[in-house]
Design an enzyme around this catalytic site. Structure first.
Site, PDB file in Angstrom:
ATOM      1  N   HIS A  12      82.950  28.751  41.803  1.00  0.00           N
ATOM      2  CA  HIS A  12      83.467  29.886  41.016  1.00  0.00           C
ATOM      3  C   HIS A  12      84.712  29.462  40.235  1.00  0.00           C
ATOM      4  O   HIS A  12      85.561  28.737  40.754  1.00  0.00           O
ATOM      5  CB  HIS A  12      83.789  31.058  41.945  1.00  0.00           C
ATOM      6  CG  HIS A  12      83.969  32.340  41.198  1.00  0.00           C
ATOM      7  ND1 HIS A  12      85.100  32.608  40.473  1.00  0.00           N
ATOM      8  CD2 HIS A  12      83.155  33.393  41.032  1.00  0.00           C
ATOM      9  CE1 HIS A  12      84.972  33.791  39.907  1.00  0.00           C
ATOM     10  NE2 HIS A  12      83.794  34.287  40.226  1.00  0.00           N
ATOM     11  N   GLU A  46      78.157  32.011  34.703  1.00  0.00           N
ATOM     12  CA  GLU A  46      79.376  32.806  34.688  1.00  0.00           C
ATOM     13  C   GLU A  46      80.317  32.302  33.594  1.00  0.00           C
ATOM     14  O   GLU A  46      81.160  31.425  33.851  1.00  0.00           O
ATOM     15  CB  GLU A  46      80.074  32.694  36.051  1.00  0.00           C
ATOM     16  CG  GLU A  46      79.313  33.368  37.177  1.00  0.00           C
ATOM     17  CD  GLU A  46      80.224  34.273  37.979  1.00  0.00           C
ATOM     18  OE1 GLU A  46      79.858  35.417  38.191  1.00  0.00           O
ATOM     19  OE2 GLU A  46      81.319  33.833  38.355  1.00  0.00           O
TER      20      GLU A  46
HETATM   21  P1  PGA Z   1      83.729  40.566  37.255  1.00  0.00           P
HETATM   22  O1  PGA Z   1      83.659  39.245  38.174  1.00  0.00           O
HETATM   23  O2  PGA Z   1      82.445  41.321  37.486  1.00  0.00           O
HETATM   24  O3  PGA Z   1      84.924  41.321  37.764  1.00  0.00           O
HETATM   25  O4  PGA Z   1      83.868  40.126  35.850  1.00  0.00           O
HETATM   26  C1  PGA Z   1      82.485  38.493  38.241  1.00  0.00           C
HETATM   27  C2  PGA Z   1      82.697  37.250  39.056  1.00  0.00           C
HETATM   28  O5  PGA Z   1      83.818  36.727  39.086  1.00  0.00           O
HETATM   29  O6  PGA Z   1      81.767  36.773  39.720  1.00  0.00           O
END
Ligand code: PGA
Length: 230
Positions: A95, A147
């Protein structure tokens, strides 16, 4: 299989996770189309796993971060085996909020997870992130999450064309490298409102939800939409 992942990040306390599990017991109707996975912070991982089990909620938990080492003198470290011992079936790896996680470190974390019999949710910002996957990894042991950093917590998402382009690249690359087709999810400012458009226009197998997952009613709503999407 589709997936809906709640990444609670550094939020909540014992009462929050107890209430959350109660809400899921009352409102979530799990089905075999979509797996719901919840990622509480490490101190609450065992607690939430136990709450879900005691309430008979058919869903999994996931460690938000694991050490790249098996065990030893690493103060503050949480090993993949500990995460598994706390009831989790998955580990979130790569992440972008984990700073300076090099490909090598991510590879180590994937290896530790697989050794501990955890499946991996690997977050990548583009196809290069797949280079961290160790040789021999089976497609069924990994879920890929696209992401884009600029979409995380900002309320700003890429166009559906851009999401489809990166997701297609990820599918093509994993098909050749893993000899299989892992699920590919999207994460970044997903809400119960915008997820309908995303499901309609993007070829994705579900979502990672951060901010919006803190409201369990949102998660149940998104779960139902993912489950019934094509
Ligand atoms: P968010 O986070 O939905 O608050 O944008 C997503 C993530 O970090 O996996």
């Amino acid at each position: 299989m589709k997936y809906l992942i709640a990444n609670f990040k550094q939020n909540g306390d014992k009462a929050f996770y107890a209430d959350y599990a109660q809400h899921l017991k009352a409102h979530l109707v799990p089905n075999d189309k979509c797996r719901a996975i919840f990622c509480p912070p490490a101190p609450y991982l065992m607690f939430m796993s136990d709450c879900l089990r005691l309430h008979g909620v058919d869903a999994d938990t996931c460690g938000q971060c694991i050490s790249r080492f098996g065990s030893g003198a690493y103060t503050g470290g949480v090993s993949a085996a500990m995460v598994a011992d706390c009831g989790a079936k998955y580990a979130l790896v790569g992440h972008s909020e984990h700073h300076a996680a090099s490909l090598k470190k991510i590879t180590d974390k994937i290896k530790c997870s697989l050794q501990a019999k955890l499946k991996v949710i690997l977050c990548v910002k583009d196809v290069n992130g797949l280079d961290a996957i160790p040789n021999g990894t089976r497609a069924e042991d990994i879920v890929i999450a696209y992401e884009p950093v600029e979409a995380i917590g900002t309320g700003v998402q890429p166009t559906t064309a851009k999401i489809n382009q990166v997701v297609a690249e990820l599918r093509a690359a994993t098909a050749s490298r893993l000899n299989g087709n892992p699920a590919v999810l999207y994460g970044g400012s997903v809400t119960s409102k915008n997820c309908k458009t995303l499901l309609k226009n993007c070829k994705i197998d579900g979502f990672i939800v951060g901010g919006a997952s803190l409201n369990p009613a949102n998660m149940v709503e998104i779960y139902n939409l993912v489950s019934t999407s094509k």
